[in-house]
Design an enzyme around this catalytic site. Structure first.
Site, mmCIF file in Angstrom:
data_model
loop_
_atom_site.group_PDB
_atom_site.id
_atom_site.type_symbol
_atom_site.label_atom_id
_atom_site.label_comp_id
_atom_site.label_asym_id
_atom_site.label_seq_id
_atom_site.Cartn_x
_atom_site.Cartn_y
_atom_site.Cartn_z
ATOM 1 N N LYS A 120 33.743 40.247 18.824
ATOM 2 C CA LYS A 120 34.669 41.028 19.603
ATOM 3 C C LYS A 120 35.727 41.416 18.801
ATOM 4 O O LYS A 120 36.102 40.938 17.545
ATOM 5 C CB LYS A 120 35.469 39.820 20.454
ATOM 6 C CG LYS A 120 36.090 40.354 21.784
ATOM 7 C CD LYS A 120 35.169 40.688 22.934
ATOM 8 C CE LYS A 120 35.741 41.416 24.059
ATOM 9 N NZ LYS A 120 34.639 41.430 25.125
ATOM 10 N N GLY A 180 39.107 42.004 43.348
ATOM 11 C CA GLY A 180 39.189 43.116 42.072
ATOM 12 C C GLY A 180 38.025 44.211 42.806
ATOM 13 O O GLY A 180 36.937 43.860 43.075
ATOM 14 N N TYR A 181 38.569 45.346 42.547
ATOM 15 C CA TYR A 181 37.577 46.431 43.109
ATOM 16 C C TYR A 181 37.743 47.513 41.772
ATOM 17 O O TYR A 181 37.896 48.696 42.029
ATOM 18 C CB TYR A 181 38.301 47.158 44.402
ATOM 19 C CG TYR A 181 36.973 47.454 44.989
ATOM 20 C CD1 TYR A 181 35.810 46.894 45.525
ATOM 21 C CD2 TYR A 181 36.895 48.860 45.416
ATOM 22 C CE1 TYR A 181 34.967 47.474 46.307
ATOM 23 C CE2 TYR A 181 35.848 49.224 46.290
ATOM 24 C CZ TYR A 181 35.009 48.342 46.692
ATOM 25 O OH TYR A 181 33.738 48.977 47.535
ATOM 26 N N GLY A 182 37.170 47.144 40.635
ATOM 27 C CA GLY A 182 37.035 47.875 39.391
ATOM 28 C C GLY A 182 35.460 48.050 39.263
ATOM 29 O O GLY A 182 34.622 48.038 40.342
ATOM 30 N N ASN A 183 35.193 48.265 38.115
ATOM 31 C CA ASN A 183 33.685 48.402 37.741
ATOM 32 C C ASN A 183 32.697 47.325 38.328
ATOM 33 O O ASN A 183 31.772 47.473 39.006
ATOM 34 C CB ASN A 183 33.595 48.358 36.318
ATOM 35 C CG ASN A 183 31.975 48.852 35.765
ATOM 36 O OD1 ASN A 183 31.198 47.658 36.125
ATOM 37 N ND2 ASN A 183 31.629 49.961 35.438
ATOM 38 N N VAL A 184 33.233 45.980 38.151
ATOM 39 C CA VAL A 184 32.527 44.687 38.562
ATOM 40 C C VAL A 184 32.390 44.967 40.142
ATOM 41 O O VAL A 184 31.431 44.685 40.836
ATOM 42 C CB VAL A 184 33.053 43.567 37.966
ATOM 43 C CG1 VAL A 184 32.200 42.292 38.421
ATOM 44 C CG2 VAL A 184 32.939 43.509 36.329
ATOM 45 N N GLY A 185 33.675 44.714 40.647
ATOM 46 C CA GLY A 185 33.763 44.553 42.217
ATOM 47 C C GLY A 185 33.038 45.534 43.066
ATOM 48 O O GLY A 185 32.427 45.276 44.060
#
Ligand code: NAD
Length: 380
Positions: free
Chosen positions: A80, A194-199
């Site tokens: 990382k 959560g409503y970004g890329n994953v959600g």
């Protein structure tokens, strides 16, 4: 082997193999790369750019990548990187110069030891900048589909995370977990926090499997509709207004109440530690699929496990992103990438569920498998 803790970092039989700190006096920024373990292959993990990122945080994330890649059965080790800059305080030109400078400082380790990828505040754009500065298309994954190269007469294109690989893997993990609990996906009630890329992509693919998404949250709050929240309609609302809150016909609830709703499956897909000492006693879901990294500490997973909640841990459930990275590295197209995610996630989730019985939580079962795979390949 004797283990050593130094400044929070654990030095053990896995790693870390390298901790590289960089400094560019001209641009005045510090960076860090931790390559935790390369027994299974080159260290793979994204570059995070935040004002707060530390070497310790980067090491923790690198260790998680060692486990995640081993569990996914990928020929990648764990790594990382962090750039200690708050991107809100710099111009796009300076951000680009920083990405290029960081790529140049890591030149002695690429190729061979590290492959970059996107993470917080770095996207497909920054991955293209990194790879172009380095001069090797393969030095980063998560690049735009328009950035192509040829190898052995074969054209290869970037596979951006914006294709939804992580949300797809989360969906498959939910399907396997539901089967294990005799819950039918058709009509299963699901809450996505959560409503970004994953959600967003978990919503899309779960709705495609017939599930009913009864609640969704983002930083502005939770929307709730027992009849089901439609993907296309919500995406249009979010694209137009920047938030989910004006979705028509849904009840508006406070942001963190989503973790306490009665539902079959809860998918945390936002920030760490959202389930904690304050709300763990009120979690009502039968299954939790961890889309986000570290949505709760292990002690809370233990508590919920005792109440028979099935938890699919982040290190398996959100591996779709890194499997997509591997597919891109190998020059696969999107169709082959999605197939590979299915081939990896489905058996992995089944194996971890079947190995976690009694007092062993799925995370412990998963870590045992990952450690064994890494140490079996230990360099002589
Ligand atoms: P993102 O930045 O695209 O979206 C984050 C979402 O969470 C946004 O909708 C934001 O409004 C919402 N949010 C922020 N704080 C919140 C809060 N306190 N409560 C509810 N919602 C909140 O991020 P992402 O890429 O979707 O990543 C989400 C999580 O998944 C992170 O933990 C990330 O490390 C992890 N993850 C992402 C990927 C990937 O491929 N994107 C892969 C593996 C793991």
């Amino acid at each position: 082997m004797e283990e050593l803790h130094k400044e929070g970092i654990l030095y053990d039989d896995i790693g870390p193999e390298y901790i590289i700190e960089t400094y560019d006096p001209k641009l005045d920024f510090r960076g860090v790369l931790v390559i935790d373990n390369t027994n299974l292959g080159m260290g793979k993990g994204g570059i995070r750019m935040t004002g707060e990122v530390t070497t310790l945080e980067v090491w923790r994330l690198a260790r998680a990548m060692s486990y995640k890649n081993a569990l996914a059965g990928l020929p990648f080790g764990g790594a990382k990187a962090g750039i200690m800059v708050d991107p809100k305080t710099i111009t796009p030109q300076k951000k680009r110069a920083i990405m290029e400078s960081f790529a140049n400082s890591l030149r002695p380790l690429i190729p061979g030891k590290y492959i970059a990828g996107p993470d917080i505040n770095t996207t497909e754009k920054e991955m293209e900048q990194f790879a172009r500065a380095h001069g090797e298309w393969e030095s980063a994954t998560g690049k735009p589909a328009t950035y192509t190269s040829s190898k052995g007469g074969k054209k290869r294109a970037g596979l951006p995370h914006e294709l939804g690989s992580t949300g797809y893997g989360v969906t498959l993990a939910a399907v396997v977990a539901a089967q294990a609990r005799d819950i039918k996906m058709e009509g299963a009630s699901i809450a996505i926090a959560g409503y970004g890329n994953v959600g967003v992509f978990a919503h899309k693919f779960l709705q495609g499997r017939g599930a009913k998404i009864i609640a969704v949250s983002d930083s502005s709050g939770t929307i709730y509709d027992r009849k089901g929240i439609d993907y296309e309609t919500l995406l249009a609302v979010k694209t137009k207004t920047g938030s989910i809150s004006s979705y028509p016909g849904a009840k508006k609830l406070s942001r963190d109440v989503i973790y306490e709703l009665t539902c079959d499956i809860l998918i945390p897909a936002a920030t760490p530690d959202v389930i904690n000492e304050k709300n763990v006693g009120r979690v009502m879901a039968k299954i939790i699929v961890e889309g986000a990294n570290i949505p709760m500490q292990e002690e809370f997973e233990q508590q919920l496990h005792k109440k028979d909640v099935l938890i699919i841990p982040d290190i398996i459930a959100n591996a779709g992103g890194v499997i997509s990275s591997y597919a891109e590295y190998k020059g696969f197209d999107a169709k082959k990438m999605f197939k590979l995610i299915e081939e990896k996630i489905v058996p992995n989730v089944s194996e971890v569920i079947s190995r976690s019985e009694g007092t062993v939580i799925p995370r412990q079962a998963a870590l045992k498998i990952a450690r064994a795979r890494i140490l079996a390949k230990a360099k002589k």
